[in-house]
Design a protein around this motif. Structure first.
Motif, PDB file in Angstrom:
ATOM      1  N   ALA A  76      -2.016  53.847 -77.694  1.00 12.12           N
ATOM      2  CA  ALA A  76      -0.930  54.801 -77.514  1.00 12.12           C
ATOM      3  C   ALA A  76      -0.474  54.936 -76.070  1.00 12.12           C
ATOM      4  CB  ALA A  76      -1.353  56.170 -78.054  1.00 12.12           C
ATOM      5  N   ILE A  77      -1.430  54.937 -75.146  1.00 11.98           N
ATOM      6  CA  ILE A  77      -1.081  55.179 -73.741  1.00 11.98           C
ATOM      7  C   ILE A  77      -0.110  54.125 -73.219  1.00 11.98           C
ATOM      8  CG2 ILE A  77      -2.002  55.148 -71.393  1.00 11.98           C
ATOM      9  CD1 ILE A  77      -4.464  56.604 -72.430  1.00 11.98           C
ATOM     10  N   VAL A  78      -0.335  52.869 -73.590  1.00 16.44           N
ATOM     11  CA  VAL A  78       0.554  51.805 -73.138  1.00 16.44           C
ATOM     12  C   VAL A  78       1.843  51.779 -73.952  1.00 16.44           C
ATOM     13  CG1 VAL A  78       0.767  49.328 -72.731  1.00 16.44           C
ATOM     14  CG2 VAL A  78      -1.440  50.447 -72.408  1.00 16.44           C
ATOM     15  N   SER A  79       1.749  52.117 -75.229  1.00 17.07           N
ATOM     16  CA  SER A  79       2.927  52.017 -76.104  1.00 17.07           C
ATOM     17  C   SER A  79       3.988  53.066 -75.778  1.00 17.07           C
ATOM     18  CB  SER A  79       2.507  52.159 -77.569  1.00 17.07           C
ATOM     19  OG  SER A  79       2.116  53.480 -77.872  1.00 17.07           O
ATOM     20  N   VAL A  80       3.569  54.251 -75.341  1.00 16.49           N
ATOM     21  CA  VAL A  80       4.528  55.343 -75.093  1.00 16.49           C
ATOM     22  C   VAL A  80       5.571  54.977 -74.040  1.00 16.49           C
ATOM     23  CG1 VAL A  80       4.769  57.690 -74.199  1.00 16.49           C
ATOM     24  CG2 VAL A  80       3.071  57.205 -75.952  1.00 16.49           C
TER      25      VAL A  80
END
Length: 249
Positions: A76-80
């Motif tokens: 999630a951290i990279v995808s946001v």
């Protein structure tokens, strides 16, 4: 609002998908792609509807302690931020629809593949995934999600199953969180360049439709067969993808 039948389509999609824990983003896009609406409106509508339907499922996953945050956060951290960049990227309408058509066809193929274990069985061994691989996977899908206007779960879930990332329930929980955060990020990316020709009444009407369908579906214990739903959706998404490519190629 013209084309009132879309309201009914969205309500039914949200009802069915929420009853089995899905969001239905690809189906919203597939339906909207059949109509000649502004492409920015199509993306924004699908993302908002995704959030409305999937937020309830994510709450249930968290309450039932099915979320493995140590494995979800790298995704999630990279995808946001990547979803935000994808949504904020300026592309022409023709380019958008060509990407959308190809994306829908790939999504249809992924939907058709049966990746879950039979009779609720869970794999006994899971592939050890590195933080780098999780981040790369999340970032790539996140960017495409923001660009097209989906949450990305339609790509993430089957890939995680094929990778034996974790149990089916934890994969479903991870996909739900992934869809939610990417959809929210994509919405913010869209807000940075809203088009003047958007029909906000239509957007609100469709949001109301998925809210009703999602609330009813999430409160009913229906014995839908998830595989049947996925393959029915795969046909719809495939037809929409081919139709979009033929129209804008």
């Amino acid at each position: 609002m013209g084309h009132w039948e879309i309201f009914v389509f969205f309500l039914i999609i949200a009802f069915i998908y929420s009853s089995v824990g899905f969001g239905g983003g690809s189906s919203y896009l597939a339906v909207l792609a059949m109509y000649s609406f502004p492409y920015q409106e199509i993306r924004l509508t699908a993302l908002i509807c995704n959030v409305i339907v999937v937020v309830g499922a994510v709450f249930i996953y968290i309450r039932n302690k099915q979320t493995d945050w140590k494995k979800i956060l790298p995704l999630a951290i990279v995808s946001v931020p990547m979803a935000y960049l994808g949504a904020a990227l300026k592309i022409s309408q023709e380019t958008f629809f060509l990407i959308l058509g190809g994306t829908l066809i790939i999504a249809a193929l992924l939907l058709w593949v049966k990746t879950e274990t039979k009779n609720g069985e869970e794999p006994q061994e899971y592939t050890k995934i590195s933080l780098f691989k999780n981040g790369f996977l999340g970032g790539g899908i996140g960017f495409l999600s923001g660009l097209v206007g989906i949450g990305g779960g339609i790509f993430l879930s089957p890939l995680l199953h094929l990778m034996k990332w974790d149990t089916p329930r934890k994969i479903a929980a991870a996909s739900g969180v992934f869809i939610l955060v990417n959809s929210v990020s994509g919405i913010f990316g869209q807000l940075s360049k809203l088009s003047a020709d958007m029909n906000y009444f239509r957007i609100l009407s469709l949001c109301f439709a998925v809210f009703i369908g999602g609330q009813i579906g999430s409160r009913m214990s229906l014995k839908w067969n998830p595989l049947v739903i996925k393959r029915m959706t795969a046909v719809l998404v495939l037809v929409a993808g081919i139709n979009v490519l033929i129209k804008y190629w």
